[in-house]
Scaffold this active site. Structure first.
Site, PDB file in Angstrom:
ATOM      1  N   CYS A 274       5.503  -5.076  -9.637  1.00  0.00           N
ATOM      2  CA  CYS A 274       5.529  -4.995 -11.106  1.00  0.00           C
ATOM      3  C   CYS A 274       5.132  -6.308 -11.782  1.00  0.00           C
ATOM      4  O   CYS A 274       4.643  -6.299 -12.909  1.00  0.00           O
ATOM      5  CB  CYS A 274       6.925  -4.596 -11.586  1.00  0.00           C
ATOM      6  SG  CYS A 274       7.650  -3.233 -10.669  1.00  0.00           S
TER       7      CYS A 274
ATOM      8  N   CYS B 197      11.625  -7.299 -14.093  1.00  0.00           N
ATOM      9  CA  CYS B 197      12.132  -7.055 -12.748  1.00  0.00           C
ATOM     10  C   CYS B 197      10.973  -6.613 -11.864  1.00  0.00           C
ATOM     11  O   CYS B 197       9.918  -6.203 -12.352  1.00  0.00           O
ATOM     12  CB  CYS B 197      13.239  -6.007 -12.764  1.00  0.00           C
ATOM     13  SG  CYS B 197      12.730  -4.378 -13.357  1.00  0.00           S
TER      14      CYS B 197
ATOM     15  N   HIS C 252       4.267   1.619 -18.031  1.00  0.00           N
ATOM     16  CA  HIS C 252       4.317   0.487 -17.107  1.00  0.00           C
ATOM     17  C   HIS C 252       3.268   0.654 -16.009  1.00  0.00           C
ATOM     18  O   HIS C 252       3.584   0.967 -14.876  1.00  0.00           O
ATOM     19  CB  HIS C 252       5.734   0.409 -16.518  1.00  0.00           C
ATOM     20  CG  HIS C 252       5.947  -0.644 -15.483  1.00  0.00           C
ATOM     21  ND1 HIS C 252       5.154  -1.777 -15.358  1.00  0.00           N
ATOM     22  CD2 HIS C 252       6.890  -0.747 -14.502  1.00  0.00           C
ATOM     23  CE1 HIS C 252       5.607  -2.511 -14.352  1.00  0.00           C
ATOM     24  NE2 HIS C 252       6.651  -1.907 -13.810  1.00  0.00           N
TER      25      HIS C 252
END
Length: 391
Positions: A95, A377, A347
């Site tokens: 991520c 995160c 995302h």
């Protein structure tokens, strides 16, 4: 403000409109074409920057296969006005990939290993699904909790540990859509969205200059009606309080303060510090807490010094404990994700780190803030953070 020659400054930021991964605007656009379009348009917008000066294109991408394989950074760069003499690399920190791309460029500039960089990232989750080709090591369960690779369950765990209720999560999810819709109506995304051609729901080609992921008709009642997405028995995390699966790309032009001065460019911001940190994979969503604390210490700042935060909204159940332990939960409405977040915008893994950082810089510009933190995160237990000062 006085800058040192090797300080790292952000010159400009742009992103694609965020598209739904199922039948969305980018369904007929390849990931490298999306990336190349964005890079080209951002360079056109900054005509004082000679593409031949680009030292390296550093592009975040998580699932590096199919159209995202074989070093998509180079594939995209070759489709732009950047000459073949400039280099390109693709990076993955799941991520946090495109924020890692920013950090890699910053470290190169600080050590006099280049002056001008293009950084960013892409993920076309409609063309290359999250788990395509992934083969986790079966022995991993001897070293980490079995559910550590199931992000929704790690969010359930974190929410439960911190006493986060379903109602709190639904309210946070609603806030994301409301703020993103408000920002769209008020033109707050105008400077960051680079319009792109895509296809509407009827299959007609059109130019998109807005995110198709935002749901302005979201209500607490509609969110409350959703079933738990990951833990059917007693779970609280739903599709409505999780980041959307979307397609998108983001891009920044980054350079040394000296080169920006030589070119007569007024930067958006300077990087004051950077950090990464690890946490137990079972609570991967907690990573922004130690990463932010480490970055603030390196910058000689405290939480109270920060005017605005962009925290990637992987899950409401993850974001709320992070804000609570960073002691900004009571200031959320004044300081955190003022234009909504990943629950509304989505995302796309490789895109998000640069996306939230660029959105933060625009929030700071529009609201007069001095210091900002972007943090997120990272799957399997990491966090990453960047401290910016507006120039």
């Amino acid at each position: 403000m006085s800058l040192n020659p090797r300080d790292v400054v952000i010159v400009d930021f742009g992103r694609t409109p965020m598209g739904r991964s199922k039948g969305g605007m980018h369904r007929n656009t390849r990931a490298e074409d999306m990336s190349a379009h964005l890079i080209s348009k951002l360079l056109e917008r900054n005509n004082k920057v000679d593409p031949a000066e680009v030292e390296d294109v550093i592009w975040g991408c998580v699932n590096q296969t199919l159209e995202q394989g074989w070093n998509i950074a180079r594939m995209a760069s070759l489709l732009t006005q950047i000459p073949h003499t400039s280099a390109a690399q693709t990076v993955s920190r799941l991520c946090g990939s495109s924020m890692s791309a920013l950090h890699t460029a910053a470290q190169a500039i600080m050590t006099n290993n280049g002056d001008v960089f293009i950084i960013g990232g892409v993920e076309h989750m409609g063309h290359v699904s999250m788990m395509h080709g992934v083969d986790p090591n079966p022995h991993m369960s001897l070293h980490a909790a079995k559910a550590s690779g199931m992000m929704g369950l790690t969010a359930e765990m974190l929410g439960k540990m911190h006493g986060i209720t379903r109602e709190q999560q639904d309210a946070f999810g609603l806030r994301s859509h409301q703020l993103a819709h408000k920002a769209t109506l008020e033109g707050k995304f105008k400077d960051e969205i680079i319009p792109m051609q895509g296809y509407d729901e009827n299959g007609f080609l059109k130019v998109f200059d807005y995110d198709e992921t935002i749901r302005p008709d979201t209500t607490l009642e509609s969110l409350a009606a959703l079933k738990p997405a990951f833990n059917p028995k007693g779970g609280t995390v739903t599709a409505g309080t999780s980041s959307q699966i979307t397609d998108g790309a983001s891009c920044m032009i980054v350079m040394s303060a000296q080169r920006a001065q030589d070119l007569g460019i007024q930067p958006m911001a300077v990087i004051r510090s950077m950090a990464v940190a690890g946490v137990d994979p079972a609570i991967m969503g907690y990573g922004p807490v130690p990463a932010t604390q480490k970055a603030l210490k390196r910058a000689g700042l405290s939480i109270a010094d920060i005017d605005f935060f962009e925290l990637n909204e992987a899950f409401a159940a993850q974001a709320l404990p992070v804000l609570k332990d960073l002691k900004v939960l009571d200031k959320m409405n004044e300081k955190v994700n003022l234009h909504g977040g990943a629950i509304a915008l989505g995302h796309p893994f490789g895109c998000s780190g640069a996306r939230i950082s660029g959105t933060l810089l625009n929030v700071m510009k529009q609201n007069g803030g001095t210091f900002g933190v972007s943090t997120m995160c990272i799957g399997l237990g990491q966090g990453i953070a960047t401290v910016f000062e507006r120039v």
